[in-house]
Write a protein that holds these residues in place. Sequence first.
Motif, PDB file in Angstrom:
ATOM      1  N   SER A   9     -21.036 -21.495  -3.394  1.00 56.83           N
ATOM      2  CA  SER A   9     -20.602 -21.734  -1.992  1.00 56.83           C
ATOM      3  C   SER A   9     -20.666 -23.094  -1.443  1.00 56.83           C
ATOM      4  O   SER A   9     -19.837 -23.678  -0.748  1.00 56.83           O
ATOM      5  CB  SER A   9     -21.213 -20.754  -1.038  1.00 56.83           C
ATOM      6  OG  SER A   9     -22.745 -20.819  -0.917  1.00 56.83           O
ATOM      7  N   THR A  30     -16.937 -19.505   2.265  1.00 61.97           N
ATOM      8  CA  THR A  30     -16.542 -18.707   0.749  1.00 61.97           C
ATOM      9  C   THR A  30     -16.167 -17.337   1.063  1.00 61.97           C
ATOM     10  O   THR A  30     -15.139 -16.707   0.457  1.00 61.97           O
ATOM     11  CB  THR A  30     -18.068 -18.658  -0.094  1.00 61.97           C
ATOM     12  OG1 THR A  30     -18.290 -20.096  -0.182  1.00 61.97           O
ATOM     13  CG2 THR A  30     -17.615 -18.208  -1.470  1.00 61.97           C
ATOM     14  N   ALA A  31     -16.719 -16.452   1.852  1.00 65.60           N
ATOM     15  CA  ALA A  31     -16.289 -15.215   2.287  1.00 65.60           C
ATOM     16  C   ALA A  31     -14.810 -15.133   2.845  1.00 65.60           C
ATOM     17  O   ALA A  31     -13.817 -14.424   2.236  1.00 65.60           O
ATOM     18  CB  ALA A  31     -17.149 -14.625   3.254  1.00 65.60           C
ATOM     19  N   MET A  83     -19.125 -14.222  -2.182  1.00 64.70           N
ATOM     20  CA  MET A  83     -19.796 -13.402  -1.058  1.00 64.70           C
ATOM     21  C   MET A  83     -19.560 -11.974  -0.851  1.00 64.70           C
ATOM     22  O   MET A  83     -19.976 -11.131   0.030  1.00 64.70           O
ATOM     23  CB  MET A  83     -19.748 -14.162   0.379  1.00 64.70           C
ATOM     24  CG  MET A  83     -20.375 -15.403   0.377  1.00 64.70           C
ATOM     25  SD  MET A  83     -22.139 -15.451  -0.019  1.00 64.70           S
ATOM     26  CE  MET A  83     -22.120 -16.773  -1.062  1.00 64.70           C
ATOM     27  N   TYR A 112     -17.816  -7.902   2.784  1.00 61.16           N
ATOM     28  CA  TYR A 112     -18.857  -9.562   2.273  1.00 61.16           C
ATOM     29  C   TYR A 112     -19.780  -9.645   3.328  1.00 61.16           C
ATOM     30  O   TYR A 112     -19.798  -9.028   4.462  1.00 61.16           O
ATOM     31  CB  TYR A 112     -17.448 -10.390   2.546  1.00 61.16           C
ATOM     32  CG  TYR A 112     -16.050 -10.259   1.832  1.00 61.16           C
ATOM     33  CD1 TYR A 112     -15.984 -11.096   0.540  1.00 61.16           C
ATOM     34  CD2 TYR A 112     -15.047  -9.121   1.950  1.00 61.16           C
ATOM     35  CE1 TYR A 112     -14.871 -11.101  -0.275  1.00 61.16           C
ATOM     36  CE2 TYR A 112     -14.105  -8.856   1.053  1.00 61.16           C
ATOM     37  CZ  TYR A 112     -13.989  -9.916  -0.109  1.00 61.16           C
ATOM     38  OH  TYR A 112     -12.951  -9.788  -0.816  1.00 61.16           O
ATOM     39  N   PRO A 123     -21.869 -14.357  -5.682  1.00 57.65           N
ATOM     40  CA  PRO A 123     -22.050 -15.823  -4.954  1.00 57.65           C
ATOM     41  C   PRO A 123     -20.910 -16.371  -5.056  1.00 57.65           C
ATOM     42  O   PRO A 123     -20.907 -17.286  -4.300  1.00 57.65           O
ATOM     43  CB  PRO A 123     -23.328 -16.308  -6.044  1.00 57.65           C
ATOM     44  CG  PRO A 123     -23.395 -15.600  -7.261  1.00 57.65           C
ATOM     45  CD  PRO A 123     -22.964 -14.377  -7.193  1.00 57.65           C
ATOM     46  N   CYS A 132     -21.641 -10.471   9.474  1.00 66.47           N
ATOM     47  CA  CYS A 132     -22.325 -11.971   9.890  1.00 66.47           C
ATOM     48  C   CYS A 132     -23.207 -11.617  11.106  1.00 66.47           C
ATOM     49  O   CYS A 132     -22.956 -12.377  12.145  1.00 66.47           O
ATOM     50  CB  CYS A 132     -21.333 -12.685  10.282  1.00 66.47           C
ATOM     51  SG  CYS A 132     -19.958 -13.098   9.320  1.00 66.47           S
ATOM     52  N   ALA A 136     -22.034 -13.164   5.095  1.00 69.02           N
ATOM     53  CA  ALA A 136     -22.450 -14.465   5.351  1.00 69.02           C
ATOM     54  C   ALA A 136     -23.360 -14.650   6.397  1.00 69.02           C
ATOM     55  O   ALA A 136     -23.497 -14.170   7.485  1.00 69.02           O
ATOM     56  CB  ALA A 136     -20.938 -15.010   5.921  1.00 69.02           C
ATOM     57  N   ILE A 161     -24.788  -9.058  -4.150  1.00 67.54           N
ATOM     58  CA  ILE A 161     -23.658 -10.094  -3.613  1.00 67.54           C
ATOM     59  C   ILE A 161     -23.146 -11.230  -4.702  1.00 67.54           C
ATOM     60  O   ILE A 161     -24.215 -11.677  -5.293  1.00 67.54           O
ATOM     61  CB  ILE A 161     -24.331 -10.858  -2.350  1.00 67.54           C
ATOM     62  CG1 ILE A 161     -24.861  -9.991  -1.272  1.00 67.54           C
ATOM     63  CG2 ILE A 161     -22.919 -11.680  -1.831  1.00 67.54           C
ATOM     64  CD1 ILE A 161     -25.426 -10.699  -0.122  1.00 67.54           C
ATOM     65  N   THR A 209     -21.404 -19.931   3.202  1.00 68.64           N
ATOM     66  CA  THR A 209     -20.967 -18.759   2.854  1.00 68.64           C
ATOM     67  C   THR A 209     -20.050 -18.067   3.738  1.00 68.64           C
ATOM     68  O   THR A 209     -19.106 -17.486   3.097  1.00 68.64           O
ATOM     69  CB  THR A 209     -22.397 -17.882   3.136  1.00 68.64           C
ATOM     70  OG1 THR A 209     -23.062 -18.092   4.410  1.00 68.64           O
ATOM     71  CG2 THR A 209     -23.706 -18.259   2.047  1.00 68.64           C
ATOM     72  N   ILE A 213     -28.226 -12.894   4.760  1.00 69.38           N
ATOM     73  CA  ILE A 213     -28.219 -12.776   3.399  1.00 69.38           C
ATOM     74  C   ILE A 213     -29.796 -13.240   3.018  1.00 69.38           C
ATOM     75  O   ILE A 213     -30.277 -14.142   3.807  1.00 69.38           O
ATOM     76  CB  ILE A 213     -27.402 -13.862   2.760  1.00 69.38           C
ATOM     77  CG1 ILE A 213     -25.843 -13.437   2.807  1.00 69.38           C
ATOM     78  CG2 ILE A 213     -27.592 -13.696   1.044  1.00 69.38           C
ATOM     79  CD1 ILE A 213     -24.864 -14.384   2.473  1.00 69.38           C
TER      80      ILE A 213
END
Length: 413
Positions: A77, A405-406, A370, A379, A367, A163, A381, A365, A402, A385
């Motif tokens: 990420s 990336t997600a 995510m 997912y 990487p 999140c 973020a 998860i 993160t 995590i």
Amino acid sequence: MKTQRADAVVIGGGAAGLLASALLAERGIDTLLIEPNKSLGKKLRITGKGRCNLTNNCDNKQFMENVPCNGKFLYSSLSKFGTADAMSFFERIGVPLKTERGNRVFPVSDSASDVANALERFGRQQGIKRLYKRVTALKAVDNELTRVIAEDTEIICKAAILCTGGASYPGTGSTGDGYALAEALGHTVISPRPSLVPLISDDDYCLEMQGFSLRNVTLHVLDENNKLVFEELGEMLFTHFGVSGPLVLSASSHMRDYSKHKYRLSIDLKPGLTEQQLDDRILRDFKKYSNREFQNALCDLEGRMMIPVLVRLSGIPEDTKVNSITKKQRQELVRLFKDFPVNVVEPCPVSDAIITSGGINIREIDPKTMSSKLIKGLYFAGEIIDVDAYTGGFNLQIAWSTAYTAAKSVEID
Ligand SMILES: Cc1cc2nc3c(=O)[nH]c(=O)nc-3n(C[C@H](O)[C@H](O)[C@H](O)COP(=O)(O)OP(=O)(O)OC[C@H]3O[C@@H](n4cnc5c(N)ncnc54)[C@H](O)[C@@H]3O)c2cc1C
């Protein structure tokens, strides 16, 4: 129960959720952001003492050195959205930045709210929808996410990014809800622990000196075998329960296992002087105040609140005439200045910590995306995590990397 539809749901409008929802919507995905607070980014707005140290202007190698827990999980990420990417992104959405000591990056305005407002504005421009409710359950059918339940509303969706942050500073909304939401779908949670946190001491002199700050001192942390765990120059303060301040918060994230180790703090109150130089300095003061009692002869060396404690710990009776203090007694005093002890019993609870260590098990998860390895369409973020870092803007960068990336990996067919 009301029903609503969205292709993607972002749960939690903190640092990670604000970025993830805006980037999803930027991709043209119908996105719903769910957050119980009326004000988005409540924690983000108090970061960096209200100035928001939003990243660190360093390379990935230096970044990894500042992530003591599960750093390798972040390689992918960070390569997709690293510190330089975060800086250009924030400049692009209208937040000019500056780099300060230790490569810490702040908005030029010194306003954390500017960062949160810019993210919110960017999300609004992309057309995200919002729901001001608390998510209470996630539903999956055949290990595929189908619904998000937010109080009285059921959202039918194809993907969700969780999140909800950690369990620190629950007044900002980060109450640790996400752990139970993920556990209910089969995920495991590494038990949340405080990091970047004040420390509790059983030395009663901390209470006696509460509110007294030390500047330009070197703090050492040693374990039960006298192994040095941390050493840094900076500021700290005594509180009614123990010690706090920037140095102590940084030190705490190196004190990672209280079940295995017993930690002790040693403060060098005069790091700029060698023992010999300090002894010369004390001798000079003792000459100057040769007719005073010992308790009245340290006023040029240390703050008023600390002197009675130093006098007591030195073992020299307070009413001793300075000119009768022996060389041996003076050397003990020098040692006390160079090695002022504070015994640590435990850290303050996770609710008082800047960061929650622990969280969703990284083994569950992927990487690179995510995404959950257990539930399709789910997912993660941000701080939920099990990754955490030292101070310096690294923790927010973890949220940005993160979240990016997600948001870029969510697939809507
Ligand atoms: C005082 C303080 C200062 C800090 N300063 C810095 C700094 O300068 N630099 C740095 O790098 N880091 C700093 N941090 C750490 C940083 O703020 C966090 O690492 C970061 O905010 C994590 O982002 P997140 O989006 O994962 O979680 P959060 O920002 O905590 O956001 C989580 C959101 O999820 C919402 N939520 C929770 N449960 C639910 C639910 N059931 N349904 C819907 N929504 C829910 C919450 O209301 C919250 O808005 C600081 C932290 C604190 C406490």
